[in-house]
Design a protein around this motif. Sequence first.
Motif, PDB file in Angstrom:
ATOM      1  N   GLY A   1       0.798  -1.209   0.000  1.00 24.31           N
ATOM      2  CA  GLY A   1       0.000   0.000   0.000  1.00 24.31           C
ATOM      3  C   GLY A   1       0.835   1.265   0.000  1.00 24.31           C
ATOM      4  N   ARG A   2       0.287   2.329   0.598  1.00 24.88           N
ATOM      5  CA  ARG A   2       0.912   3.649   0.546  1.00 24.88           C
ATOM      6  C   ARG A   2       2.312   3.665   1.153  1.00 24.88           C
ATOM      7  N   SER A   3       2.579   2.753   2.072  1.00 27.42           N
ATOM      8  CA  SER A   3       3.914   2.715   2.673  1.00 27.42           C
ATOM      9  C   SER A   3       4.987   2.433   1.630  1.00 27.42           C
TER      10      SER A   3
ATOM     11  N   TRP B   1       4.236   3.105  -1.888  1.00 22.52           N
ATOM     12  CA  TRP B   1       4.041   4.013  -3.010  1.00 22.52           C
ATOM     13  C   TRP B   1       4.511   5.431  -2.714  1.00 22.52           C
TER      14      TRP B   1
ATOM     15  N   SER C   1       4.242   9.226  -2.273  1.00 24.52           N
ATOM     16  CA  SER C   1       3.342  10.243  -2.837  1.00 24.52           C
ATOM     17  C   SER C   1       3.110  10.055  -4.334  1.00 24.52           C
TER      18      SER C   1
ATOM     19  N   VAL D   1      -4.050   2.225   2.544  1.00 23.97           N
ATOM     20  CA  VAL D   1      -3.875   3.445   1.732  1.00 23.97           C
ATOM     21  C   VAL D   1      -4.383   4.708   2.410  1.00 23.97           C
TER      22      VAL D   1
ATOM     23  N   LEU E   1      -5.573   8.135  -6.275  1.00 27.72           N
ATOM     24  CA  LEU E   1      -4.784   8.462  -5.088  1.00 27.72           C
ATOM     25  C   LEU E   1      -3.595   9.306  -5.516  1.00 27.72           C
TER      26      LEU E   1
ATOM     27  N   ASP F   1       0.492  12.309  -0.584  1.00 28.80           N
ATOM     28  CA  ASP F   1       0.659  11.444   0.573  1.00 28.80           C
ATOM     29  C   ASP F   1      -0.694  11.097   1.174  1.00 28.80           C
ATOM     30  N   ALA F   2      -0.726  10.008   1.908  1.00 26.87           N
ATOM     31  CA  ALA F   2      -1.964   9.587   2.563  1.00 26.87           C
ATOM     32  C   ALA F   2      -2.408  10.628   3.575  1.00 26.87           C
TER      33      ALA F   2
END
Length: 614
Positions: free
Chosen positions: A432-434, A436, A438, A466, A489, A492-493
Amino acid sequence: MRDAVQARRAFWVLWVSVLAIKLLIAARLPLFVDEAFYWQEGRHPAAAYSDLPGLTAWLTRLGVSLGEGMFALRLPFLLIGAAVPWLMVHVTAREFGAKAGWQAGLLALLLPLAGGLGLMALPDAAMALATLLCLDAGARLLRQVDAPTALELAFGLALGALCHYRFIAVIVVGFVALLMLPEGRRALRDIRVMVAIAFGASAWAPLVAWNLDNADAGLRFQLVDRHPWSFHVDGILFIGIQALLATPLLFAAMAVAARRSLTCGSTVSRYFALLGSGVVVGFFALGFFADTERVSFHWPLPGYLALLPLVPAVLATWPRAWRLATLWLAGIGLVANLGYYVAVSNAKWREASAAEKWYPANFAGWGTLADAVRARLDAMPEGTRVVADNFKIGAELGFALGDPRIPVLDHPINLKHGRAPQLRLWDLQTAGRSEWGSAPVLLVVGATEVKYRDLLDRYHVLCDMVGPLPPPEVLNIDHGRQRFLLFALTGDATSGPCTTPSMAWVDAPVADARVGRRFDVRGWAFKDGVGLSGVEVTLDGKVVGRADYGRDFPGLQRVWPVSSDPQHPRVGFDAHVDLGDRDIAPGRHWLGLRLTGRDGSVETLAEQPIELTQ
């Protein structure tokens, strides 16, 4: 002689006709999810994979190297499937005469499970070919052992080993059948046969090596994880299902052929009967303990192929009317089998079947999804990556977009279908976002891949991966029976409570209810994180009423303790629909909801059929 000529002509006409129809269907049939994943495996060459040995993936790679699109992908499988009836003719004619050979080939075309072989890029066509090669070699070995026969046995065993774990059943039953015959025991003692068996066993080496390197993940999935291994009585349904799929009279003819041949004086006939009935009865017994969630109706096909050479002799003893009925009924079964794929290829039929249990979800919506993803990518920053919610979306979008490296989130169905270990090996499972940061990402989520009662929990898992989810672009395909959500998306989250897509349910009217031009609609709806500002009722996609939203509806948080809609428990709604003099004809229509979130999101939910009486 005359009968043999007539049988040959009938075989030729049917073989050409069936092949032509299959070629046409294969060019239009939407890509099945397993085919898409085998294509993805073919784009990552290896000796073996988490779900299968390597042959199926290699054949898909061969297909797409010859051309583009679904037809090219399926072409090697179509050609292998077309070869199976010819091999059946060859085996049967040598053992029982030319007339029986052409008749057995005709039956191999008419048997619905065999007649459709190769229509999709699946391992069954090559496994059927491997079964007949081993059957042919075994019959020849019972008379005399020679180098060509041993070579055929080695090739058949190796081919089967490269097809599927399930080919082990053919090997075990075939070995036992030979041991039960004096001529078979003599053949097994010959050094040439031993070498052939050793060569066939060596073909399992890539699969064994893969499992040794990956903690037996493939074996555990095939033999442990996917099966309950506890007795369930619905295994008895095997007889009825198989009689229907093989067509009742042909199924009965194979059963009679097996019974007669097990006690007859012909060694070859006994061998065919032992192998065929052993495989079929073995899978019947397994059905009381094995997986019932996934498709398994095609498993006994190798056993039927071993029994078909014996059937012409049985039919010869039946009255002419019964023989014709057997052929016509099998023909109807084949037409129904091929007709199903024709129907699946038709978007209008798929839409019409949206409310039915047999809705072909694994064939539906992928082209529409790919078009929506392309359009959304054009509107997003350059370099936006596509991330799929599960392996099905990753493989199907990969094929459509020509990208076999689409990352996939951890998902229960990746494990359920044995694909999670392979995704990890390809380094395509993303956290997930960790990972990806930004970078812009288009996240594609399948909202119908988990049971509705588990969907909210899945949304919260996505939030953990995310962050709060932005308003989605909703794709309701076939009235929402196949439903996708596209999340853009960027950056940043964000922090804050988990914001999810909306959830809702219509309590009244129920699906397929008969209603007049004035009727009431009741149910509940909520949207975690922000809540809803409005609920509208739609009919065939058009708004026909606005609901009063905010009625107390206690109990939902007991069902979903994770739910965080700030309006709980005031999430019930009531609406009165008055169609009045609207130009809406009586008949079947689709009732749905359009939900507006307090964050400005607008989502249309899946629709349900109702019958308008006036």
